[in-house]
Design an enzyme around this catalytic site. Structure first.
Site: not given
Ligand code: NAD
Length: 370
Positions: A77, A181
């Site tokens: 990282k 996600v």
């Molecule tokens: P994103 O920003 O596209 O979506 C996150 C969503 O969560 C948004 O709609 C936001 O409004 C909402 N949100 C934020 N805080 C919140 C809360 N307290 N309560 C309710 N909703 C809330 O992000 P993402 O890429 O979908 O990632 C989401 C999570 O998954 C993160 O923890 C990320 O590290 C993890 N992750 C993502 C991937 C990937 O491929 N994008 C892979 C592995 C893990």
């Protein structure tokens, strides 16, 4: 010197590199945790409040995730200390400087993370040729656009249901965090008959026991609106998802959202962890004792990094989908079988699975013979 080794244990980290380029204000850290299985893949995070410790923890999480996924990659990282919303030209300069500083660090492959995106990875690729999560135009597979992580989650869920007593068709799903996600996981689950009964984002929760329209919610989010702008269902506050009765609860937002203080509110039968560390270890134990199955994050959400690894080898989008499906199904089955046979927590089984693969890979390395 002891201080430099404060994170050291039997798996790593292999290297901790501090990068300082005063002429452009670059201050950064790279942690290469373990490279026994191959060069490490891990995101470049840009934020003002990151720490070396956070970088180490995230690098270790990538070691476990990549090993559990059976990828020929270790974990690493990197972090740049700075505001990711700075002027684009300044950001480009910092990221290009970061790439150049690590040009010879072949044990690390850059990926996108918080504060960086596919454009940033294109700058890294342009400088040193070693990055994943690239735009399509330079050979990337747009993993968020295609829903790589959501695809993996849908398969982890399907396998986990072999260990529950209800089918996916008709199962009521709650998505906390209807972002990349969450919405993609739901899209794939709905194709097999699951019903979305509630979804949330930072602005609130929308709930309808009769089922919500996923396409409408997705279009609202794409237009910069909130799930609560859906004309149908009941609008509730952000954390109301915790109280909604359902069969499958998918956290896809922030870390530690389920903890000891609120775990008793959940009324579900299966949790598939889409976000990273969304459930604290103590809360996972409480859920286990209550008979709620929890598929751990680094097993369930590995679809994104598997897609990145396929991209790195020059593979295609359809190949990525096939590999994600095959790996997620096998790993979820292996972890849950071990959980049942040995009476342990799913996370313990997942860590055992990953650590044993890492140790086997480490034993093949030259230094292992001395
Ligand atoms: P994103 O920003 O596209 O979506 C996150 C969503 O969560 C948004 O709609 C936001 O409004 C909402 N949100 C934020 N805080 C919140 C809360 N307290 N309560 C309710 N909703 C809330 O992000 P993402 O890429 O979908 O990632 C989401 C999570 O998954 C993160 O923890 C990320 O590290 C993890 N992750 C993502 C991937 C990937 O491929 N994008 C892979 C592995 C893990």
């Amino acid at each position: 010197m002891e201080n430099a080794f404060r994170f050291a244990d039997d798996l790593g980290p292999a290297k901790v590199i501090q990068i300082h380029e005063p002429t452009c204000g670059l201050k950064a850290v790279l942690v290469v945790d373990n490279v026994a299985a191959g060069p490490s893949i891990g995101g470049l995070r840009m934020a003002q409040d990151v720490s070396v410790e956070e970088c180490f923890r995230l690098a270790r999480a990538m070691t476990l995730k990549n090993a559990a996924a059976g990828l020929p990659h270790g974990g690493g990282k990197s972090v740049i200390f700075g505001d990711p919303r700075m002027a684009r030209a300044d950001k480009e300069r910092l990221i290009r400087a970061m790439a150049c500083a690590l040009a010879d660090e072949r044990d690390y492959i850059f990926g996108p993370d918080m504060g960086t995106d596919e454009q940033c990875m294109a700058w890294v690729k342009d400088e040193i040729g070693r990055a994943v999560g690239l735009p399509r135009e330079v050979g990337g597979i747009p993993l968020d656009e295609i829903g790589a992580t959501g695809w993996g989650i849908s398969h982890a869920t399907d396998v986990a249901l072999r260990y529950c007593d209800f089918p996916l068709a008709g199962a009521r799903v709650v998505i906390q965090g209807f972002g990349t996600v969450g919405k993609n996981a739901m899209r794939f689950l709905a194709q097999q008959g699951a019903v979305l009964v509630a979804a949330s984002d930072t602005r609130g929760t929308i709930h309808d026991p009769a089922g919500l329209d996923i396409a409408v919610l997705t279009a609202l989010k794409a237009a910069g609106k909130s799930v609560v702008d859906h004309g149908q269902g009941k609008k509730l506050e952000r954390d109301a998802t915790l109280d909604i009765e359902c069969d499958i609860w998918i956290p896809a937002a922030r870390p530690d959202v389920i903890n000891e203080s609120n775990v008793s509110r959940l009324k579900t039968r299966l949790i598939v962890e889409g976000a990273n560390i969304p459930v604290t270890p103590a809360a996972e134990r409480v859920l286990h004792e209550r008979g709620v199955l929890c598929v751990p994050d680094f097993i369930a959400n590995a679809g994104g990094v598997i897609c990145a690894a396929v991209e790195y080898r020059g593979g295609s989008q359809s190949e990525a989908f096939t590999v994600i499906e095959e790996k997620l199904r096998r790993n979820t089955e292996e972890v849950l079988a071990m959980t049942r046979e040995q009476g342990m927590l799913p996370r313990e089984a997942a860590v055992n699975l990953a650590a044993s693969r890492i140790r086997k890979a480490m034993a093949t390395r030259r230094w292992g013979v001395y």
